[in-house]
Scaffold this motif. Structure first.
Motif: not given
Length: 156
Positions: A99, A118, A121, A123, A125-126, A128-130
Motif C-alpha cells: 500500500s 476526500f 478518493m 473505493i 484507496m480503502f 487495502s485497509s479493509i
C-alpha cells in the motif's frame, strides 16, 4: 479444519485485494489540465470510445496479484496454526508495504503531485485497509482456535 471462520476472513481479504483491479484509487482529478482517474493499472481518462491510459503502472499491477493471493495460501496452513499466525503477521506487513509503495508510485508519477480531496478518493484507496482488518479478524480467530485446542489437550 478448513471450514472455520478464519478461512472466510482470509478469502474475503483476497477478494478485497483483487478489487484493486476493479475500483479506482482516485476519481476525477485534474492531471495536466485533463480530468483523469487513477487505479493500480495506471492513470486513465474515460473517453466516449473507451478508456485511454496516459500512464501505466506495470509493476504495481503485476505485484497486486501475488499480494492478493497470499491470504488464500494462508488458508491451507490450517493444520499448523502457529505457522498460520506467523504468515498472517507477515501478510499484514506485505499488504502495508504494498500500500505504501502503491501510494508513493501514484504520487511520484504525476508531475507536480496530486491534490486529493476526500470527494476524489475512490473505493480502491480503502481496500487495502479493509484487507488488513479482515486479516486481523482471521488472526484473532486462529488464536482463539489455538487456545481451544490447548485447553482440550489439558483436559485429556
Amino acid at each position: 479444519m478448513i471450514q472455520r471462520i478464519q478461512s472466510i476472513y482470509l478469502f474475503l481479504a483476497t477478494l478485497v485485494l483483487f478489487g484493486l483491479y476493479v475500483f479506482p484509487l482516485i476519481n476525477n482529478v485534474n492531471i495536466n489540465g485533463t480530468i483523469s482517474n487513477v487505479s493500480i493499472q495506471g492513470v486513465y481518462q474515460q473517453l466516449a470510445d473507451g478508456t485511454k491510459y496516459t500512464i501505466e503502472f506495470i509493476a504495481v499491477k503485476i505485484l497486486a496479484a501475488p499480494v492478493a493471493i497470499l491470504p488464500t495460501l494462508i488458508i491451507f496452513f490450517y493444520k499448523k496454526r502457529k505457522q498460520q499466525v506467523a504468515l498472517c503477521y507477515s501478510a499484514i506487513l506485505v499488504i502495508i508495504g504494498y500500500s505504501f509503495w502503491m501510494a508513493q508510485t501514484v504520487k511520484g508519477v504525476v508531475p507536480g503531485g496530486l491534490q486529493i480531496d476526500f470527494a476524489n478518493m475512490g473505493i480502491g484507496m480503502f481496500l487495502s485497509s479493509i484487507a488488513i482488518i479482515l486479516m486481523i479478524f482471521a488472526l484473532r480467530a486462529i488464536q482463539r482456535d489455538e487456545k481451544l485446542v490447548r485447553s482440550a489437550d489439558r483436559l485429556r
